[in-house]
Design a protein around this motif. Structure first.
Motif, PDB file in Angstrom:
ATOM      1  N   ASP A 117       0.046   8.319 -92.509  1.00  0.00           N
ATOM      2  CA  ASP A 117      -1.218   8.911 -92.953  1.00  0.00           C
ATOM      3  C   ASP A 117      -2.333   7.864 -92.971  1.00  0.00           C
ATOM      4  OD1 ASP A 117      -2.986  10.869 -94.157  1.00  0.00           O
ATOM      5  OD2 ASP A 117      -2.547   9.994 -96.113  1.00  0.00           O
ATOM      6  N   GLN A 118      -2.048   6.701 -93.514  1.00  0.00           N
ATOM      7  CA  GLN A 118      -3.068   5.650 -93.618  1.00  0.00           C
ATOM      8  C   GLN A 118      -3.454   5.090 -92.254  1.00  0.00           C
ATOM      9  OE1 GLN A 118      -1.064   3.039 -96.382  1.00  0.00           O
ATOM     10  NE2 GLN A 118      -1.787   4.169 -98.167  1.00  0.00           N
ATOM     11  N   VAL A 119      -2.477   4.807 -91.410  1.00  0.00           N
ATOM     12  CA  VAL A 119      -2.764   4.195 -90.110  1.00  0.00           C
ATOM     13  C   VAL A 119      -3.483   5.177 -89.182  1.00  0.00           C
ATOM     14  CG1 VAL A 119      -1.725   3.156 -88.056  1.00  0.00           C
ATOM     15  CG2 VAL A 119      -0.901   2.504 -90.331  1.00  0.00           C
ATOM     16  N   PHE A 120      -3.085   6.443 -89.225  1.00  0.00           N
ATOM     17  CA  PHE A 120      -3.689   7.446 -88.348  1.00  0.00           C
ATOM     18  C   PHE A 120      -5.050   7.921 -88.863  1.00  0.00           C
ATOM     19  CE2 PHE A 120       0.296   7.358 -86.271  1.00  0.00           C
ATOM     20  CZ  PHE A 120       0.151   7.968 -85.029  1.00  0.00           C
ATOM     21  N   ALA A 121      -5.520   7.390 -89.987  1.00  0.00           N
ATOM     22  CA  ALA A 121      -6.829   7.771 -90.538  1.00  0.00           C
ATOM     23  C   ALA A 121      -7.971   7.439 -89.577  1.00  0.00           C
ATOM     24  CB  ALA A 121      -7.052   7.085 -91.883  1.00  0.00           C
ATOM     25  N   GLN A 155      10.127   8.998 -86.103  1.00  0.00           N
ATOM     26  CA  GLN A 155      11.478   9.373 -85.681  1.00  0.00           C
ATOM     27  C   GLN A 155      12.483   9.275 -86.824  1.00  0.00           C
ATOM     28  OE1 GLN A 155      12.236  11.017 -83.025  1.00  0.00           O
ATOM     29  NE2 GLN A 155      10.141  10.873 -82.300  1.00  0.00           N
ATOM     30  N   ASN A 156      12.277   8.328 -87.753  1.00  0.00           N
ATOM     31  CA  ASN A 156      13.141   8.275 -88.941  1.00  0.00           C
ATOM     32  C   ASN A 156      13.059   9.596 -89.695  1.00  0.00           C
ATOM     33  OD1 ASN A 156      14.115   5.648 -88.651  1.00  0.00           O
ATOM     34  ND2 ASN A 156      12.550   4.749 -89.955  1.00  0.00           N
ATOM     35  N   HIS A 162      -1.081   6.024 -82.596  1.00  0.00           N
ATOM     36  CA  HIS A 162      -0.450   4.713 -82.804  1.00  0.00           C
ATOM     37  C   HIS A 162       1.029   4.765 -82.423  1.00  0.00           C
ATOM     38  CE1 HIS A 162      -3.867   2.814 -84.833  1.00  0.00           C
ATOM     39  NE2 HIS A 162      -4.131   4.034 -85.257  1.00  0.00           N
ATOM     40  N   PRO A 163       1.340   4.492 -81.141  1.00  0.00           N
ATOM     41  CA  PRO A 163       2.737   4.584 -80.701  1.00  0.00           C
ATOM     42  C   PRO A 163       3.664   3.600 -81.422  1.00  0.00           C
ATOM     43  CG  PRO A 163       1.368   3.572 -78.996  1.00  0.00           C
ATOM     44  CD  PRO A 163       0.442   4.083 -80.061  1.00  0.00           C
ATOM     45  N   GLU A 164       3.106   2.532 -81.977  1.00  0.00           N
ATOM     46  CA  GLU A 164       3.942   1.541 -82.671  1.00  0.00           C
ATOM     47  C   GLU A 164       4.579   2.117 -83.942  1.00  0.00           C
ATOM     48  OE1 GLU A 164      -0.223   0.927 -84.381  1.00  0.00           O
ATOM     49  OE2 GLU A 164       0.622   1.470 -82.443  1.00  0.00           O
ATOM     50  N   LEU A 165       4.108   3.260 -84.417  1.00  0.00           N
ATOM     51  CA  LEU A 165       4.693   3.882 -85.609  1.00  0.00           C
ATOM     52  C   LEU A 165       5.737   4.940 -85.259  1.00  0.00           C
ATOM     53  CD1 LEU A 165       1.714   4.243 -88.104  1.00  0.00           C
ATOM     54  CD2 LEU A 165       3.376   2.416 -87.865  1.00  0.00           C
TER      55      LEU A 165
END
Length: 118
Positions: free
Chosen positions: A81-85, A98-99, A90-93
């Motif tokens: 949620d924070q990174v995609f703000a 997937q987890n 962001h493929p690195e997440l």
């Protein structure tokens, strides 16, 4: 890929319900149904690289996973949620997404056993 398993800790649910077993049931059944919808949405959004959809589903999963007693999912969802703000993909997440996606079927089964036991 090796995904991290999702552990179940229902202490927050129990504190919300205050010992009211039928309220616990209502909260948990609703949370499981809603998590199922949001995990499916996260999976679909990730597949098409829809940053807004990913963030929306992850944001909803923060509170739902807290109620359903899945602290890892809560943390992973908060990070997504924070990174995609920023509105970017962001493929690195992917490992975090997937987890959640890969771990949900086993967690859902465990939660359904709790529901059936009550």
């Amino acid at each position: 890929m090796n995904y991290k398993p999702i552990t179940i800790d229902l202490s927050y649910l129990y504190s919300l319900a205050g010992g009211d077993k039928s309220f616990e049931q209502i909260l948990l059944i609703g949370a499981v149904e809603d998590v199922n919808i949001k995990v499916s949405g996260l999976k679909d959004s990730w597949y098409v690289r829809d940053a807004e959809g990913i963030r929306k589903n992850a944001h909803s999963l923060i509170s739902l996973s807290a109620i359903a007693g899945m602290p890892e999912v809560e943390g992973w969802s908060r990070t997504i949620d924070q990174v995609f703000a920023d509105g970017e993909f962001h493929p690195e997440l992917e490992i975090l997404a997937q987890n959640i996606i890969a771990g949900w079927p086993a967690a859902k089964s465990a939660l359904n056993r709790v529901i059936e036991a009550n």
